[in-house]
Design an enzyme around this catalytic site. Structure first.
Site, mmCIF file in Angstrom:
data_model
loop_
_atom_site.group_PDB
_atom_site.id
_atom_site.type_symbol
_atom_site.label_atom_id
_atom_site.label_comp_id
_atom_site.label_asym_id
_atom_site.label_seq_id
_atom_site.Cartn_x
_atom_site.Cartn_y
_atom_site.Cartn_z
ATOM 1 N N ASN A 1 0.869 -1.182 0.000
ATOM 2 C CA ASN A 1 0.000 0.000 0.000
ATOM 3 C C ASN A 1 0.904 1.230 0.000
ATOM 4 O OD1 ASN A 1 -1.766 2.069 0.521
ATOM 5 N ND2 ASN A 1 -2.278 1.421 2.613
ATOM 6 N N TRP A 2 0.977 1.875 -1.146
ATOM 7 C CA TRP A 2 1.904 3.001 -1.270
ATOM 8 C C TRP A 2 1.370 4.295 -0.662
ATOM 9 C CZ3 TRP A 2 3.790 2.245 -7.062
ATOM 10 C CH2 TRP A 2 4.712 1.197 -7.089
ATOM 11 N N LYS A 3 0.107 4.293 -0.260
ATOM 12 C CA LYS A 3 -0.495 5.518 0.320
ATOM 13 C C LYS A 3 -0.232 6.712 -0.612
ATOM 14 C CE LYS A 3 -0.139 3.324 4.758
ATOM 15 N NZ LYS A 3 -0.111 3.434 6.196
ATOM 16 N N HIS B 1 -9.690 1.038 4.629
ATOM 17 C CA HIS B 1 -8.373 1.164 5.269
ATOM 18 C C HIS B 1 -8.503 2.091 6.476
ATOM 19 C CE1 HIS B 1 -4.299 2.560 6.011
ATOM 20 N NE2 HIS B 1 -3.931 1.387 5.551
ATOM 21 N N GLU C 1 -6.901 4.531 7.526
ATOM 22 C CA GLU C 1 -6.802 5.977 7.277
ATOM 23 C C GLU C 1 -8.078 6.508 6.629
ATOM 24 O OE1 GLU C 1 -2.977 5.633 5.374
ATOM 25 O OE2 GLU C 1 -2.252 4.960 7.326
ATOM 26 N N GLU D 1 -5.764 -5.091 10.201
ATOM 27 C CA GLU D 1 -4.741 -4.080 10.473
ATOM 28 C C GLU D 1 -5.089 -3.334 11.759
ATOM 29 O OE1 GLU D 1 -2.435 -2.757 6.797
ATOM 30 O OE2 GLU D 1 -4.298 -1.660 6.746
ATOM 31 N N GLY E 1 2.062 2.174 10.813
ATOM 32 C CA GLY E 1 3.005 3.281 10.707
ATOM 33 C C GLY E 1 3.656 3.662 12.033
ATOM 34 N N SER F 1 3.021 -2.119 10.399
ATOM 35 C CA SER F 1 4.456 -2.155 10.703
ATOM 36 C C SER F 1 5.137 -3.477 10.356
ATOM 37 C CB SER F 1 4.703 -1.794 12.174
ATOM 38 O OG SER F 1 4.321 -0.443 12.398
ATOM 39 N N GLY G 1 2.749 -0.908 4.270
ATOM 40 C CA GLY G 1 2.825 0.485 3.845
ATOM 41 C C GLY G 1 4.267 0.924 3.692
ATOM 42 N N GLY G 2 4.808 1.549 4.753
ATOM 43 C CA GLY G 2 6.132 2.162 4.707
ATOM 44 C C GLY G 2 7.224 1.279 4.114
HETATM 45 P P1 PGA Z 1 2.593 0.325 7.625
HETATM 46 O O1 PGA Z 1 1.142 0.531 6.942
HETATM 47 O O2 PGA Z 1 3.161 -0.937 7.047
HETATM 48 O O3 PGA Z 1 3.367 1.540 7.227
HETATM 49 O O4 PGA Z 1 2.353 0.212 9.095
HETATM 50 C C1 PGA Z 1 0.300 -0.563 6.716
HETATM 51 C C2 PGA Z 1 -0.979 -0.091 6.072
HETATM 52 O O5 PGA Z 1 -1.452 1.007 6.425
HETATM 53 O O6 PGA Z 1 -1.554 -0.772 5.227
#
Ligand code: PGA
Length: 249
Positions: A9-11, A96, A98, A168, A174, A211, A232-233
């Site tokens: 997930n590149w956000k 998600h 967010e 999640e 994050g 994470s 994500g990150g």
């Molecule tokens: P993260 O994000 O790996 O940066 O914690 C995961 C996500 O939001 O899908």
């Protein structure tokens, strides 16, 4: 053979140019492996570029991070499942954390999005998970059940069998705070019980996200209940992501 899914997930990262160069580099570093499927969720502006760049790889699908439920119309700023399909997308994230907690998306809205994706023959990856106070109050299972049931009561079992689910925990996203594999697996069992209660056939893949890194991916995927990871990150750098995928395979 156990199937594994690695989803990136590149956000709000990687414009089309960055997405294209990521794809080029990643393909040099990571070859297809039987039973393993990769998803990339780039921002909407990079969707077509990423879908084209990964187009030669049957083991890779590209999807959107969010959709709106109408096909077209006066909805400034939104992207429809029809448009995602037109860009070569195969699915989308829905709900998600967010979207839910930064943009106020409700369970009712996630239902509409899931249904709109299914109608367009796209795969929804439904994200569920509790916030820290909910976990501390012992409400994790209740929250996850509510988020999942909201969707399962509105779609057929055949449609539900096509879902991907990502657990999640909001407090792990994050933050560098990852759920212990056994704790994640326990919530995955709750998810499977709900799917079973709704008579969803087959094994719906349930991914863990929050994470995930090179240091913890193998431990998480050693749990039978964890079918993949949503990252994500740690998915933003092609070499780093290729090592995570390799370490978890
Ligand atoms: P993260 O994000 O790996 O940066 O914690 C995961 C996500 O939001 O899908």
């Amino acid at each position: 053979m156990r199937r594994r899914i690695f989803a990136a997930n590149w956000k709000m990262h990687h414009d089309p140019l960055a997405a294209a160069s990521f794809a080029l580099r990643f393909e040099e570093l990571s070859s297809p492996v039987e039973g393993r499927h990769l998803w990339f969720f780039p921002p909407a502006v990079s969707l077509a570029t990423a879908a084209e760049a990964f187009g030669r790889r049957p083991d890779i699908s590209v999807g959107a991070q969010n959709v709106y439920w109408e096909a077209k119309g006066a909805f400034t700023g939104e992207t429809s499942p029809l448009m995602v399909a037109g860009c070569g997308g195969r699915g989308a994230l829905v709900g998600h954390s967010e979207r839910r907690h930064v943009f106020g998306e409700t369970d009712a809205e996630t239902v509409k999005k899931v249904k709109a994706l299914i109608a367009q023959r796209l795969i929804p990856m439904l994200c569920v998970g509790e916030k820290l106070p909910e976990r501390e109050a012992g409400h994790t299972a209740d929250v996850v059940r509510r988020q999942l049931r909201a969707v399962l009561t509105e779609i057929t079992v055949t449609e539900a069998a096509e879902l991907l689910v990502a657990y999640e925990p909001v407090w792990a996203i994050g933050t560098g705070r990852v759920a212990q594999p056994q704790d994640a697996a326990e919530v995955h069992r709750v998810i499977r019980t709900v799917l079973h209660e709704h008579r969803v056939p087959g094994r719906v893949p349930v991914l863990y996200g929050g994470s995930v890194s090179l240091a913890n991916v193998a431990g998480l995927l050693a749990e039978d209940e964890i079918d993949g990871v949503l990252v994500g990150g740690a998915s933003l750098d092609p070499a780093g992501w290729a090592s995570i995928v390799a370490a978890g395979t």
